[in-house]
Design a protein around this motif. Structure first.
Motif, short mmCIF file in Angstrom:
data_model
loop_
_atom_site.label_atom_id
_atom_site.label_comp_id
_atom_site.label_asym_id
_atom_site.label_seq_id
_atom_site.Cartn_x
_atom_site.Cartn_y
_atom_site.Cartn_z
N GLY A 29 0.84 -1.18 0.00
CA GLY A 29 0.00 0.00 0.00
C GLY A 29 0.87 1.24 0.00
O GLY A 29 2.09 1.15 -0.10
N SER A 30 0.24 2.37 0.12
CA SER A 30 0.99 3.62 0.14
C SER A 30 0.45 4.59 1.18
O SER A 30 0.48 5.78 0.99
CB SER A 30 0.96 4.27 -1.25
N MET A 31 -0.05 4.06 2.27
CA MET A 31 -0.64 4.89 3.31
C MET A 31 0.46 5.52 4.18
O MET A 31 1.32 4.82 4.69
CB MET A 31 -1.57 4.07 4.18
N PRO A 32 0.43 6.83 4.38
CA PRO A 32 1.46 7.49 5.17
C PRO A 32 1.40 7.18 6.66
O PRO A 32 2.40 7.34 7.36
CB PRO A 32 1.22 8.98 4.92
N HIS A 33 0.26 6.70 7.18
CA HIS A 33 0.17 6.38 8.61
C HIS A 33 1.05 5.18 8.98
O HIS A 33 1.25 4.90 10.15
CB HIS A 33 -1.28 6.11 9.01
N PHE A 34 1.55 4.49 8.00
CA PHE A 34 2.40 3.33 8.22
C PHE A 34 3.77 3.72 8.80
O PHE A 34 4.36 2.97 9.57
CB PHE A 34 2.57 2.61 6.88
N PHE A 35 4.26 4.88 8.45
CA PHE A 35 5.60 5.29 8.86
C PHE A 35 5.75 5.54 10.37
O PHE A 35 6.79 5.20 10.93
CB PHE A 35 6.06 6.49 8.04
N PRO A 36 4.76 6.08 11.06
CA PRO A 36 4.90 6.19 12.52
C PRO A 36 5.05 4.81 13.19
O PRO A 36 5.79 4.67 14.16
CB PRO A 36 3.61 6.89 12.96
N PHE A 37 4.35 3.80 12.66
CA PHE A 37 4.50 2.45 13.20
C PHE A 37 5.92 1.95 13.00
O PHE A 37 6.52 1.37 13.90
CB PHE A 37 3.50 1.48 12.55
N MET A 38 6.48 2.18 11.81
CA MET A 38 7.87 1.78 11.55
C MET A 38 8.81 2.47 12.53
O MET A 38 9.74 1.85 13.05
CB MET A 38 8.28 2.11 10.12
N LYS A 39 8.58 3.74 12.77
CA LYS A 39 9.42 4.49 13.70
C LYS A 39 9.28 3.95 15.12
O LYS A 39 10.27 3.81 15.84
CB LYS A 39 9.04 5.97 13.64
N GLU A 40 8.06 3.62 15.50
CA GLU A 40 7.78 3.11 16.84
C GLU A 40 8.55 1.81 17.12
O GLU A 40 9.07 1.62 18.22
CB GLU A 40 6.29 2.85 16.99
N ILE A 41 8.64 0.93 16.12
CA ILE A 41 9.33 -0.35 16.34
C ILE A 41 10.76 -0.31 15.81
O ILE A 41 11.45 -1.33 15.81
CB ILE A 41 8.56 -1.53 15.72
N ASP A 42 11.19 0.85 15.36
CA ASP A 42 12.55 1.03 14.85
C ASP A 42 12.86 0.10 13.68
O ASP A 42 13.91 -0.52 13.63
CB ASP A 42 13.58 0.86 15.97
N ALA A 43 11.92 0.00 12.75
CA ALA A 43 12.13 -0.78 11.53
C ALA A 43 12.90 0.07 10.51
O ALA A 43 12.61 1.26 10.36
CB ALA A 43 10.80 -1.22 10.94
N THR A 44 13.85 -0.54 9.85
CA THR A 44 14.69 0.23 8.91
C THR A 44 14.55 -0.22 7.46
O THR A 44 15.13 0.40 6.57
CB THR A 44 16.16 0.12 9.32
N TYR A 45 13.80 -1.28 7.22
CA TYR A 45 13.62 -1.78 5.87
C TYR A 45 12.13 -1.77 5.53
O TYR A 45 11.30 -2.06 6.37
CB TYR A 45 14.14 -3.22 5.73
N LEU A 46 11.83 -1.46 4.27
CA LEU A 46 10.45 -1.46 3.81
C LEU A 46 10.39 -2.05 2.41
O LEU A 46 11.11 -1.61 1.51
CB LEU A 46 9.88 -0.03 3.79
N CYS A 47 9.56 -3.04 2.24
CA CYS A 47 9.32 -3.66 0.95
C CYS A 47 7.95 -3.21 0.47
O CYS A 47 6.95 -3.49 1.14
CB CYS A 47 9.39 -5.17 1.07
#
Length: 62
Positions: A29-47
């Motif tokens: 998907g391309s939803m911008p609300h996804f990025f705060p979740f990535m930041k919260e769990i400190d994820a550094t990769y996105l497919c």
């Protein structure tokens, strides 16, 4: 080594168990609300699906 998955609940749980392992998420998907979740769990990769990868979305990902 890093762990990447489409199961975001499992990735979040893995972060609770290990703060040092690099994590990534698969997101179709391309939803911008996804990025705060990535930041919260400190994820550094996105497919992401190539069809969602516009120039604007790539800048947002960066």
């Amino acid at each position: 080594m890093y762990v990447i998955s489409f199961d975001h609940f499992s990735i979040a749980r893995l972060r609770e168990l290990d703060m040092d392992i690099p994590l990534g998420l698969v997101f179709h998907g391309s939803m911008p609300h996804f990025f705060p979740f990535m930041k919260e769990i400190d994820a550094t990769y996105l497919c992401v699906r190539l069809s969602f990868l516009t120039e604007s979305y790539a800048r947002t990902i960066e």
